[in-house]
Each structure stands twice: as C-alpha cells, then as structure tokens.
Write a protein that holds these residues in place. Sequence first.
Motif, PDB file in Angstrom:
ATOM      1  N   GLU A   2     -44.010 -24.355 -77.589  1.00 53.45           N
ATOM      2  CA  GLU A   2     -44.068 -22.996 -77.052  1.00 53.45           C
ATOM      3  C   GLU A   2     -42.805 -22.594 -76.312  1.00 53.45           C
ATOM      4  O   GLU A   2     -42.630 -21.446 -75.937  1.00 53.45           O
ATOM      5  N   ASN A  20     -47.959 -33.151 -83.173  1.00 49.44           N
ATOM      6  CA  ASN A  20     -49.231 -32.416 -83.154  1.00 49.44           C
ATOM      7  C   ASN A  20     -49.429 -31.543 -81.911  1.00 49.44           C
ATOM      8  O   ASN A  20     -50.498 -30.966 -81.722  1.00 49.44           O
ATOM      9  N   ASP A  21     -48.382 -31.439 -81.078  1.00 52.38           N
ATOM     10  CA  ASP A  21     -48.441 -30.520 -79.931  1.00 52.38           C
ATOM     11  C   ASP A  21     -47.682 -29.245 -80.299  1.00 52.38           C
ATOM     12  O   ASP A  21     -46.542 -29.306 -80.781  1.00 52.38           O
ATOM     13  N   LYS A  22     -48.330 -28.101 -80.070  1.00 52.87           N
ATOM     14  CA  LYS A  22     -47.680 -26.839 -80.378  1.00 52.87           C
ATOM     15  C   LYS A  22     -46.457 -26.639 -79.490  1.00 52.87           C
ATOM     16  O   LYS A  22     -46.524 -26.807 -78.273  1.00 52.87           O
ATOM     17  N   ARG A  25     -44.130 -30.568 -87.607  1.00 52.40           N
ATOM     18  CA  ARG A  25     -44.879 -29.766 -88.572  1.00 52.40           C
ATOM     19  C   ARG A  25     -44.431 -28.325 -88.465  1.00 52.40           C
ATOM     20  O   ARG A  25     -44.370 -27.762 -87.367  1.00 52.40           O
ATOM     21  N   ARG A  26     -44.120 -27.726 -89.620  1.00 46.19           N
ATOM     22  CA  ARG A  26     -43.765 -26.313 -89.687  1.00 46.19           C
ATOM     23  C   ARG A  26     -44.831 -25.609 -90.492  1.00 46.19           C
ATOM     24  O   ARG A  26     -45.055 -25.939 -91.657  1.00 46.19           O
ATOM     25  N   GLY A  68     -46.559 -19.458 -83.405  1.00 47.09           N
ATOM     26  CA  GLY A  68     -47.413 -20.631 -83.209  1.00 47.09           C
ATOM     27  C   GLY A  68     -47.399 -21.588 -84.378  1.00 47.09           C
ATOM     28  O   GLY A  68     -48.380 -22.310 -84.610  1.00 47.09           O
ATOM     29  N   GLY A  69     -46.259 -21.658 -85.086  1.00 48.79           N
ATOM     30  CA  GLY A  69     -46.214 -22.461 -86.301  1.00 48.79           C
ATOM     31  C   GLY A  69     -45.348 -23.698 -86.232  1.00 48.79           C
ATOM     32  O   GLY A  69     -45.095 -24.329 -87.260  1.00 48.79           O
ATOM     33  N   TYR A 121     -44.869 -27.528 -84.532  1.00 49.98           N
ATOM     34  CA  TYR A 121     -45.544 -28.590 -83.789  1.00 49.98           C
ATOM     35  C   TYR A 121     -44.656 -29.822 -83.721  1.00 49.98           C
ATOM     36  O   TYR A 121     -43.963 -30.152 -84.681  1.00 49.98           O
ATOM     37  N   LYS A 181     -48.562 -24.773 -91.740  1.00 53.18           N
ATOM     38  CA  LYS A 181     -49.762 -25.606 -91.900  1.00 53.18           C
ATOM     39  C   LYS A 181     -49.502 -26.897 -92.662  1.00 53.18           C
ATOM     40  O   LYS A 181     -50.214 -27.882 -92.466  1.00 53.18           O
ATOM     41  N   ILE A 207     -41.926 -20.586 -83.561  1.00 58.30           N
ATOM     42  CA  ILE A 207     -42.534 -20.825 -82.245  1.00 58.30           C
ATOM     43  C   ILE A 207     -43.340 -19.609 -81.802  1.00 58.30           C
ATOM     44  O   ILE A 207     -44.481 -19.726 -81.328  1.00 58.30           O
TER      45      ILE A 207
END
Length: 405
Positions: free
Chosen positions: A374, A370-372, A393-394, A364-365, A367, A396, A361
């Motif tokens: 935070e 598709n929402d980051k 998603r972890r 910034g990795g 999601y 890329k 987190i």
Amino acid sequence: MSVFDILKERGYIAQLTHEEEIKELLEKEKVTFYIGFDPTADSLHVGHFIAMMFMAHMQREGHRPIALIGGGTAMIGDPSGRTDMRNMLTHEDIDHNVSCIKKQMEKFIDFTDDKAILVNNADWLLNLNYVEFLRDIGVHFSVNRMLTAECFKQRLEKGLSFLEFNYMLMQGYDFYVLNKKYNCKMELGGDDQWSNMLAGMELIRRKESKSAFAMTCTLLTNSEGKKMGKTQKGALWLDPEKTSPYEFYQYWRNVADADVEKCLSLLTFIPMDEVKKLSSLEGSAINEAKKVLAFEVTKLIHGEEAAITSQKATEALFEGSGNLDNVEAVEITCDDIGKSLLDILVSTKLIPSKSEGKRLITQGGLYANNDKVEDFNLSLTEDMFSEGYLLIRRGKKKYNKILLK
C-alpha cells in the motif's frame, strides 16, 4: 482426408482463389508454396505462429514450404493493417532480425533434405535496376485497381507514401521469382495480405501464362473479433527472452472460454475429435481444456521441458501443490536491500515502469509475500526473504520470486 480438408476443418482457410483447382492440385501433387515473414523485429510473435502452423500442416502432408524472410521488403515497410507508416529499419537492424527469425523457424519447420527452403528476398530485391523493374513488372499493375485494395484504402486518409505504394509490386515480384526458380505455385499468408497475394498470383498468370494460386489463413482473433496475442508488456513473443515460457503458458491458460476451441484447432496438432470433446466441457471443467491448450502450445514453441516447468509452477501457485521451485525467479544482491521495492521491480523488469507499479498499488493489485503493498515508498528489508525468496504477485495470477544472492 486431404490437407485441404484438414485446413478447412480446423478453421484455417479464410479466402482462396480457384477453390476447385486448389483442391485438385493439393490432392494430385506435392506442391511448393511460400509464406513471407517480414523481419521488423528480432523475434516472431504469436500472430506469426498461426502462419507457421498453416505451413506445418501443409508440410506434414508432403507439400514443400518456402519460408521467405523479407530482408528486402522490410526496407520499405508493409502498409497492410497500418494507420501510420512503419519505422524505417537500417540494414544492420534487418540483418540482425533475419538471423534471429531463421533460428526460430528452424526449430519449427523441417528444413532437412530439401523438405523446406529458407530464402531472403534481399537477394533479388536490393540489386534491382529500377527502370528495368518498372518496365518489366510495373507495367502489369493498374494504379486504379491498387488504390481499391484494403491495405491502401485505410491509409489514404492519413497519407500513403510512394515508398509504401511500391510494397505490393515487390511482394508480387517475390512470388514471380519463386515461381520461376522453385516452381512455387501457391502463396499462403494472413488474411490481411490478400491484396498483395492476388497481385503476385496475377503477375505470374500474365507474364508466364501459368497457373498460380493464393490462400489466406484466419487471423488469430478472439470471440469479440479482437486480435489475440497482446499482453500488458506488448506482443506475445516466441523468443523466451522477450516473453518467458511461464508467461506464454499463462496467456493460453487464461484465454476466454469461448476461444478455447479456436485456439486448440489452430495452434495445436490435437486431433479434431479430441478438440471437440475438450471444447464442449462446461463450467469449471473447461479449465481442463485450457490446461491442455497451454501445455501443447508452450511445448511446440519452447519444448516439452519448458512446458512441464510452466505447468508445475502454475499448479504450485493456483492449485495448492505448495511447491514453488518452478516459479520464475529474478536475482538481486545484498546491495539492493534498503532500495525501493518499485525500483527493484522496474530494474528486474517485473513491471515496465514505476508509474505502472503505482497504478497496481492504487488498484490493490501488488502483493509482497501475500501482503498487499500500500506504500509507494516501501523498501526491501532482509526479513522479507525469510523463506529464501520474496514472492511477488501482480494482479490475480502473475507470480515471481525475487532471490537474494
């Protein structure tokens, strides 16, 4: 083309004794050879896979493999490639690991009709008379020479136990036993086993006055010389419960461009003219070679169905096909609504720990749909599952679905 030429062309051979004699032997005879696998875990990993490919190429050309499971030597622990002593395993641990590894090998090597033999060195090591062993075998080993072996030299600074010092004698004795029982003339193995393999070869030559040979295969390293097969979770296991087929596929799909040719050569049976053609691709075109690599290696280990499923999942996530049916999923229940996302990710083993989740987190990795993410304390809500699942998603390229039962 002889099997020696095939192994040489594909880059397997690192070191060998008596090169001309080995070439002639492999051309004229169907040779019985062995490779040892110590059951230090309940699964083989990708480092063992290259040894099994070495074995499989030999078997395809008519030679007979002996797959030796080190149920006895695992009681000691191999000091090769170690800076510290291995954890001591119990008899129960070793027996469990042996049974798991046997199943993996039987998928890969053809043991029918005596085409290959599976043995466990516990059968002859565990009941040895120590004094007789020293008199019969130990007398042929020079301590001075043993201390010059690479596997011992790197341990002497931190301390080498007498327990581990015996490992070389035991591995040498394995070769001697297999030679007497099965006329096994050659030991193959990883390049880190060179000193131990020489010990067995020389023991046979001294005690039996017979020819014996050793040949090591290249270790699986990348273009920077670092061992391949390490993931964020640890080793790249061959057991689908430890490393899923999708994770396995993704590892090979994402190797460095410079490593594609080596991996295609060592880890697939693709003809070398095709390997050369694929590895010569440049720029974004090299991705086509990586797709072939990932599919072929996954098919060998997990079967064609798992390879196809992993391929489709990858295409859906990264190539815009939109069909997420094959993306790996975990399940939770309605009782988990309201719990922390990080707690759920840890309990479903999508991340190893909350601290790892917080690191993701912070960088910034992480999601969700598709929402980051935070907020460390983000909780699950029902509306996150409006599509029938929550897409995680972890980094890329690591995707999973969380399904609500």
